[in-house]
Scaffold this motif. Structure first.
Motif, PDB file in Angstrom:
ATOM      1  N   GLN A 287       0.279  10.902 -10.313  1.00  0.00           N
ATOM      2  CA  GLN A 287       0.105   9.365  -9.982  1.00  0.00           C
ATOM      3  C   GLN A 287      -0.820   8.742 -10.889  1.00  0.00           C
ATOM      4  O   GLN A 287      -0.668   7.558 -11.293  1.00  0.00           O
ATOM      5  CB  GLN A 287      -0.311   9.327  -8.643  1.00  0.00           C
ATOM      6  N   GLN A 288      -2.013   9.420 -11.223  1.00  0.00           N
ATOM      7  CA  GLN A 288      -3.019   8.691 -12.003  1.00  0.00           C
ATOM      8  C   GLN A 288      -2.449   8.761 -13.574  1.00  0.00           C
ATOM      9  O   GLN A 288      -2.881   7.575 -13.988  1.00  0.00           O
ATOM     10  CB  GLN A 288      -4.190   9.585 -12.080  1.00  0.00           C
ATOM     11  N   LYS A 291      -0.117   5.575 -13.405  1.00  0.00           N
ATOM     12  CA  LYS A 291      -0.930   4.461 -13.303  1.00  0.00           C
ATOM     13  C   LYS A 291      -1.449   3.957 -14.572  1.00  0.00           C
ATOM     14  O   LYS A 291      -1.418   2.876 -15.097  1.00  0.00           O
ATOM     15  CB  LYS A 291      -2.048   4.515 -12.238  1.00  0.00           C
ATOM     16  N   THR A 312       3.915  10.324  -0.589  1.00  0.00           N
ATOM     17  CA  THR A 312       2.744   9.928  -0.965  1.00  0.00           C
ATOM     18  C   THR A 312       2.484   9.252  -2.371  1.00  0.00           C
ATOM     19  O   THR A 312       1.963   8.711  -2.947  1.00  0.00           O
ATOM     20  CB  THR A 312       1.620  10.526  -0.337  1.00  0.00           C
ATOM     21  N   THR A 313       2.655  10.550  -3.207  1.00  0.00           N
ATOM     22  CA  THR A 313       2.615  10.575  -4.654  1.00  0.00           C
ATOM     23  C   THR A 313       3.290   9.476  -5.358  1.00  0.00           C
ATOM     24  O   THR A 313       2.911   8.619  -6.060  1.00  0.00           O
ATOM     25  CB  THR A 313       2.723  11.870  -5.217  1.00  0.00           C
ATOM     26  N   GLN A 316       1.575   6.138  -4.447  1.00  0.00           N
ATOM     27  CA  GLN A 316       0.422   5.838  -5.077  1.00  0.00           C
ATOM     28  C   GLN A 316       0.807   5.686  -6.669  1.00  0.00           C
ATOM     29  O   GLN A 316       0.009   5.119  -7.527  1.00  0.00           O
ATOM     30  CB  GLN A 316      -0.501   7.289  -5.316  1.00  0.00           C
ATOM     31  N   SER A 317       2.046   5.846  -7.081  1.00  0.00           N
ATOM     32  CA  SER A 317       2.540   5.647  -8.443  1.00  0.00           C
ATOM     33  C   SER A 317       2.990   4.362  -8.577  1.00  0.00           C
ATOM     34  O   SER A 317       3.188   3.843  -9.915  1.00  0.00           O
ATOM     35  CB  SER A 317       3.435   6.564  -8.963  1.00  0.00           C
ATOM     36  N   ASP A 320       0.100  -2.455  -7.132  1.00  0.00           N
ATOM     37  CA  ASP A 320      -0.279  -3.032  -5.881  1.00  0.00           C
ATOM     38  C   ASP A 320       0.679  -4.281  -6.024  1.00  0.00           C
ATOM     39  O   ASP A 320       1.237  -4.977  -6.871  1.00  0.00           O
ATOM     40  CB  ASP A 320      -1.829  -3.552  -6.030  1.00  0.00           C
ATOM     41  N   LEU A 343      -2.463   2.000   1.311  1.00  0.00           N
ATOM     42  CA  LEU A 343      -1.454   1.648   0.178  1.00  0.00           C
ATOM     43  C   LEU A 343      -0.439   0.641   0.663  1.00  0.00           C
ATOM     44  O   LEU A 343       0.096   0.004  -0.115  1.00  0.00           O
ATOM     45  CB  LEU A 343      -0.501   2.888   0.050  1.00  0.00           C
ATOM     46  N   ARG A 348       2.297  -2.398  -1.093  1.00  0.00           N
ATOM     47  CA  ARG A 348       3.403  -1.569  -1.308  1.00  0.00           C
ATOM     48  C   ARG A 348       4.170  -1.317  -0.288  1.00  0.00           C
ATOM     49  O   ARG A 348       3.913  -1.593   0.871  1.00  0.00           O
ATOM     50  CB  ARG A 348       2.989  -0.175  -1.737  1.00  0.00           C
TER      51      ARG A 348
END
Length: 412
Positions: A287-288, A291, A312-313, A316-317, A320, A343, A348
């Motif tokens: 996910q980092q 982003k 969740t991953t 997070q990807s 906002d 989140l 999201r």
């Protein structure tokens, strides 16, 4: 000829029967009852293996072991079954076997039950695992496709009378999703079938019964992907690649595919994937990575694996403000979803979907029309054509990640 002579009778045919959790299917002679009121009996021509068939077959193992463990636990000294009130009803519940899996199928109507006016003998049809009664609250709404009458059937029986239409030597054999297409003949509710053109290739269009349509619908009906957007897809099986195809048609500028199978990197480009990421090759959480390379996150993300942890991953990807995550996968274990409330406070959105929000009877004809005009790909998803006797090979290929769709051709 009297009307009694015209009534359909039971048929004896071959079916691939699962006798126990995780056990190889066995080709058996089964008796298929005549269609009851509002039902049709279909001669199956082609059926494809969907991952949800595999998941249900494998999950039965997990359920069986879990129930066995609990039944043993209840007899352990000092253990009170009253301490587990929600589990108590399941202590003596048996797994649904013997069972006939399969739900992506095409075929020809062999006979019709009383009250059926939409179909006649000889009609070509697709089966669908959720029906459309066309009269309930959900069928009348543009917001839903979860028919209150013919929704997803989980108990291995028919919607109408909670009975089976299959038997072996007088003993019941259970259904899967009220379709059970791994049989030469099957019986479905008339609301769970869609009439198709007699010239449509039945060995191709059977894929529209589930996975391929689900992916397209998730991209178009649920996410409503916009032109120029960035999309990330977790899991590049048939569903994930169908999402990619839908995103490409909608004009997404970046379609990032995430999968741990490196062999999918090149193949995925055919369906619209512009970039491929393998989490095993990354030095930071995926996910980092997403982003970072998308300047804050994707506009849309899709979870097509069947792993609730990946939801969740996927969230997070997303970026906002307007990032949207759609989950399509069917989990084998841990069905609960856990995500930090922050989140959602950041803007999201998480959505779920069944069959891409398509109403089968109302909407599938449009997809068939698109296929006939070569506006969507179906043939490219078929990696293996197998004969009915090789059905266990199809299961093995999917377990090993060596196929997208195996089409199983029934005997003539």
């Amino acid at each position: 000829m009297s009307s009694t002579m015209n009534k359909p009778h039971a048929i004896t045919c071959k079916a691939a029967v699962a006798w126990g959790p995780g056990e190889p299917l066995v080709i058996e002679e089964v008796q298929v009852s005549p269609p009851q009121p509002q039902e049709i009996r279909i001669k199956v021509v082609s059926t494809s293996l969907c991952r949800s068939d595999l998941t249900a077959w494998e999950t039965q193992v997990i359920i069986f072991l879990a129930l066995l463990a609990f039944c043993l636990l209840k007899d352990w000294p000092g253990t009170d079954t009253g301490s587990f009130p929600t589990m108590r009803p399941f202590c003596f519940k048996q797994a649904i076997f013997p069972r006939i899996f399969g739900h992506e199928a095409s075929g020809i109507v062999e006979s019709v039950g009383a009250g059926v006016t939409e179909f006649i003998e000889g009609d070509h049809v697709l089966t669908v695992f959720i029906g459309e009664c066309q009269t309930c609250k959900h069928c009348r709404s543009v917001k839903s496709n979860t028919c209150e009458v013919l929704g997803l059937e989980r108990r291995g029986v028919m919607h109408s009378d909670q009975q089976t239409r299959f038997s072996i030597k007088g003993k019941p054999v259970y259904h899967y999703c009220a379709v059970s297409s791994f049989s030469e003949y099957t019986v479905v509710h008339s609301g769970c079938a869609v009439k198709v053109s007699s010239v449509a290739p039945l060995d191709k269009i059977c894929l529209l019964s589930c996975g391929l349509a689900a992916g397209l619908g998730a991209a178009w009906n649920v996410a409503d992907i916009s032109k120029g957007s960035t999309v990330v897809i977790f899991g590049l099986g048939t569903v994930g690649l169908s999402v990619a195809q839908g995103a490409k048609i909608r004009g997404a500028c970046r379609i990032i595919g995430v999968d741990t199978n490196p062999e999918k990197s090149e193949k995925a480009k055919v369906f619209g994937i512009t970039e491929f990421l393998n989490p095993n090759d990354c030095n930071e959480p995926i996910q980092q990575v997403i982003k970072r390379i998308t300047d804050g996150g994707a506009d849309y993300s899709f979870e097509c694996i069947g792993d609730t942890g990946m939801i969740t991953t996927a969230l997070q990807s997303c970026c906002d403000g307007w990032g949207l995550t759609v989950t399509l996968g069917v989990p084998k274990v841990k069905p609960e979803v856990a995500a930090h409330y922050g989140l959602f406070l950041s803007g999201r959105t998480l959505k779920g979907t069944l069959f891409g929000r398509w109403k089968p009877k109302s909407d599938l004809p449009s997809l068939l029309d698109m296929y006939s005009k070569k506006e969507i790909m179906i043939d490219e998803f078929i990696t293996h054509d197998l004969q009915f006797g090789d059905i266990n090979k199809a299961f093995n290929l999917m377990k090993e990640g060596k196929c997208l769709r195996c089409v199983i051709h029934m005997p003539n």
